[in-house]
Design a protein around this motif. Sequence first.
Motif, PDB file in Angstrom:
ATOM      1  N   GLN A 107      -9.539   2.870  -9.187  1.00  0.00           N
ATOM      2  CA  GLN A 107      -8.177   3.223  -8.803  1.00  0.00           C
ATOM      3  C   GLN A 107      -7.190   2.305  -9.512  1.00  0.00           C
ATOM      4  O   GLN A 107      -7.481   1.130  -9.750  1.00  0.00           O
ATOM      5  N   GLU A 108      -6.016   2.832  -9.822  1.00  0.00           N
ATOM      6  CA  GLU A 108      -5.015   2.072 -10.566  1.00  0.00           C
ATOM      7  C   GLU A 108      -4.322   1.039  -9.683  1.00  0.00           C
ATOM      8  O   GLU A 108      -3.986   1.307  -8.532  1.00  0.00           O
ATOM      9  N   GLY A 142      -0.559   0.651 -20.159  1.00  0.00           N
ATOM     10  CA  GLY A 142       0.262  -0.537 -20.341  1.00  0.00           C
ATOM     11  C   GLY A 142       1.014  -0.954 -19.096  1.00  0.00           C
ATOM     12  O   GLY A 142       1.801  -1.904 -19.133  1.00  0.00           O
ATOM     13  N   LEU A 143       0.777  -0.272 -17.983  1.00  0.00           N
ATOM     14  CA  LEU A 143       1.489  -0.567 -16.742  1.00  0.00           C
ATOM     15  C   LEU A 143       0.542  -0.877 -15.581  1.00  0.00           C
ATOM     16  O   LEU A 143       0.913  -1.609 -14.664  1.00  0.00           O
ATOM     17  N   SER A 144      -0.666  -0.316 -15.625  1.00  0.00           N
ATOM     18  CA  SER A 144      -1.597  -0.462 -14.517  1.00  0.00           C
ATOM     19  C   SER A 144      -2.994  -0.763 -15.025  1.00  0.00           C
ATOM     20  O   SER A 144      -3.298  -0.600 -16.214  1.00  0.00           O
ATOM     21  N   ILE A 145      -3.852  -1.188 -14.080  1.00  0.00           N
ATOM     22  CA  ILE A 145      -5.223  -1.567 -14.402  1.00  0.00           C
ATOM     23  C   ILE A 145      -6.178  -0.734 -13.568  1.00  0.00           C
ATOM     24  O   ILE A 145      -6.107  -0.776 -12.326  1.00  0.00           O
ATOM     25  N   PRO A 146      -7.085   0.044 -14.178  1.00  0.00           N
ATOM     26  CA  PRO A 146      -8.121   0.737 -13.401  1.00  0.00           C
ATOM     27  C   PRO A 146      -9.059  -0.309 -12.796  1.00  0.00           C
ATOM     28  O   PRO A 146      -9.572  -1.180 -13.496  1.00  0.00           O
ATOM     29  N   MET A 147      -9.284  -0.244 -11.480  1.00  0.00           N
ATOM     30  CA  MET A 147      -9.998  -1.308 -10.791  1.00  0.00           C
ATOM     31  C   MET A 147     -10.921  -0.738  -9.712  1.00  0.00           C
ATOM     32  O   MET A 147     -10.643   0.326  -9.138  1.00  0.00           O
ATOM     33  N   HIS A 148     -12.018  -1.441  -9.448  1.00  0.00           N
ATOM     34  CA  HIS A 148     -12.901  -1.041  -8.355  1.00  0.00           C
ATOM     35  C   HIS A 148     -12.081  -0.987  -7.076  1.00  0.00           C
ATOM     36  O   HIS A 148     -11.296  -1.904  -6.782  1.00  0.00           O
ATOM     37  N   PRO A 149     -12.225   0.057  -6.248  1.00  0.00           N
ATOM     38  CA  PRO A 149     -11.362   0.212  -5.075  1.00  0.00           C
ATOM     39  C   PRO A 149     -11.426  -0.945  -4.093  1.00  0.00           C
ATOM     40  O   PRO A 149     -10.416  -1.307  -3.489  1.00  0.00           O
ATOM     41  N   GLU A 150     -12.605  -1.557  -3.913  1.00  0.00           N
ATOM     42  CA  GLU A 150     -12.691  -2.662  -2.955  1.00  0.00           C
ATOM     43  C   GLU A 150     -11.994  -3.911  -3.483  1.00  0.00           C
ATOM     44  O   GLU A 150     -11.352  -4.649  -2.722  1.00  0.00           O
ATOM     45  N   THR A 154      -8.754  -5.648  -1.836  1.00  0.00           N
ATOM     46  CA  THR A 154      -8.774  -7.087  -1.589  1.00  0.00           C
ATOM     47  C   THR A 154      -7.512  -7.743  -2.125  1.00  0.00           C
ATOM     48  O   THR A 154      -6.888  -8.571  -1.457  1.00  0.00           O
ATOM     49  N   ILE A 155      -7.110  -7.372  -3.332  1.00  0.00           N
ATOM     50  CA  ILE A 155      -5.901  -7.942  -3.931  1.00  0.00           C
ATOM     51  C   ILE A 155      -4.674  -7.582  -3.104  1.00  0.00           C
ATOM     52  O   ILE A 155      -3.801  -8.426  -2.838  1.00  0.00           O
ATOM     53  N   LEU A 156      -4.593  -6.341  -2.646  1.00  0.00           N
ATOM     54  CA  LEU A 156      -3.438  -5.918  -1.853  1.00  0.00           C
ATOM     55  C   LEU A 156      -3.382  -6.652  -0.515  1.00  0.00           C
ATOM     56  O   LEU A 156      -2.297  -7.012  -0.042  1.00  0.00           O
ATOM     57  N   VAL A 157      -4.549  -6.873   0.111  1.00  0.00           N
ATOM     58  CA  VAL A 157      -4.589  -7.620   1.367  1.00  0.00           C
ATOM     59  C   VAL A 157      -4.189  -9.075   1.126  1.00  0.00           C
ATOM     60  O   VAL A 157      -3.426  -9.668   1.896  1.00  0.00           O
ATOM     61  N   LEU A 158      -4.682  -9.669   0.051  1.00  0.00           N
ATOM     62  CA  LEU A 158      -4.316 -11.042  -0.276  1.00  0.00           C
ATOM     63  C   LEU A 158      -2.817 -11.162  -0.548  1.00  0.00           C
ATOM     64  O   LEU A 158      -2.158 -12.108  -0.099  1.00  0.00           O
ATOM     65  N   LEU A 159      -2.262 -10.204  -1.283  1.00  0.00           N
ATOM     66  CA  LEU A 159      -0.821 -10.221  -1.549  1.00  0.00           C
ATOM     67  C   LEU A 159      -0.026 -10.172  -0.250  1.00  0.00           C
ATOM     68  O   LEU A 159       1.004 -10.841  -0.108  1.00  0.00           O
ATOM     69  N   ALA A 160      -0.510  -9.373   0.705  1.00  0.00           N
ATOM     70  CA  ALA A 160       0.187  -9.277   1.986  1.00  0.00           C
ATOM     71  C   ALA A 160       0.177 -10.621   2.705  1.00  0.00           C
ATOM     72  O   ALA A 160       1.178 -11.024   3.303  1.00  0.00           O
ATOM     73  N   GLN A 161      -0.961 -11.337   2.666  1.00  0.00           N
ATOM     74  CA  GLN A 161      -1.032 -12.633   3.326  1.00  0.00           C
ATOM     75  C   GLN A 161      -0.192 -13.678   2.597  1.00  0.00           C
ATOM     76  O   GLN A 161       0.383 -14.574   3.226  1.00  0.00           O
TER      77      GLN A 161
END
Length: 294
Positions: A107-108, A142-150, A154-161
Motif C-alpha cells: 500500500q502507498e 515520486g510522491l509515495s512509497i509502496p510498502m508492506h501494509p503492516e 506501524t509508521i502511521l501509529v508511530l506518527l500519531a504517538q
Amino acid sequence: MVDAGPNDPEVAYYYPAPYWRYDEVDQVKALLLFFDEIAILRPRYMSGIEQLSDPVLAGPLADLGILRVLEPETFVDQQMTEDLATVLVSLLSEGTFDQLDRGSRFQELSQSRVGWGADVGLASMLTDELIVRGLARSSEDGLSIPMHPEVRTTILVLLAQLARAAGRRQGLNLHPTTSQVQPAESLVKTLLLSQMPSAGHLVALDLEAVTLDLTRVPLDELLDFRARHAAEYRAYTRELHDVLTQLGPLDEVDRQVLLADRREELAERAFGLRRTHANSNARALPVSPASLSA
C-alpha cells in the motif's frame, strides 16, 4: 516554533488514514463533544480528498474552521523524523517484521510522512533499508512509497504517538484518536511501549461510557448542543488528562487498580451526562457504546 499553551484549542488527531472512512463518521462527530477541533495528517498532493470522501461532514467542518489539515511536508519536522527513524531502525534490528509475508499487497505511503520534507537523507536511508528487507519498493510516482501494509500501519501509529510532542513544538494541543482499536492495540503490544496500551485502554473505556449515537443528529444540532454544554465536556476532558498523567509511572498492578476505580467514576459521570442529554431542549442525543483509542 511556539509551544502549545493551556488556552490553545484541544485537537483530536485522527489516524491512521489521512481521512476518516464512511463508517467512521459517527465516531468523528462524537469527538466534537470532547475536542475543539479534528485534525488529519493529509499529504499536500492529496489536497481536498477528505471532502471528496465525505462532503457531508468534512466540507462543513472545514468551512467552520473545525477541521484542521496538517500537511506532513511541514508538520513532520526534523525531531519527529529522527524519532520515527530511531524506533523503526530498532524494530528492524530486533527482527520485528522478519516473519511478514513479502507477498502481501503493498500500500502507498506518502514520502512526506516518512520525513522527506524535513530530512531527505534520513528519510531516504530509512526507505532504502525497508526496500533491502523486502518491506517496501522504490517510489513509482515520486510522491509515495509502496510498502508492506503492516509496516505502513506501524509508521502511521508511530506518527500519531509522536504527534503530541510535534504539535506542542508548533503550538498545538494534539490528542491521537482512532476508531480502529484492534489494529492499534496489536501494534502497540508488538512495539512493547508499556505506557501506550494503558492510555489507549483508558480512553476507550471513557468514551464507551459517555459517547453518543449520533447517526441521525444533524451537525448544526450537535454543534449547538456542544456550545451549550461545552463546560461539562471540557471538565470531563481535563479530568481524563489528570488520570492519564497518574497512569504513566505506575506498574501494571497499580494501573489495573486505578482503572477499576475509574470505571465506577465513569458510571456516575455517564449517568449525569445522560441526564443532561435528556433535559436538553435540542433533539435527544442517546448514549451508546463506542470504541475510540488514543
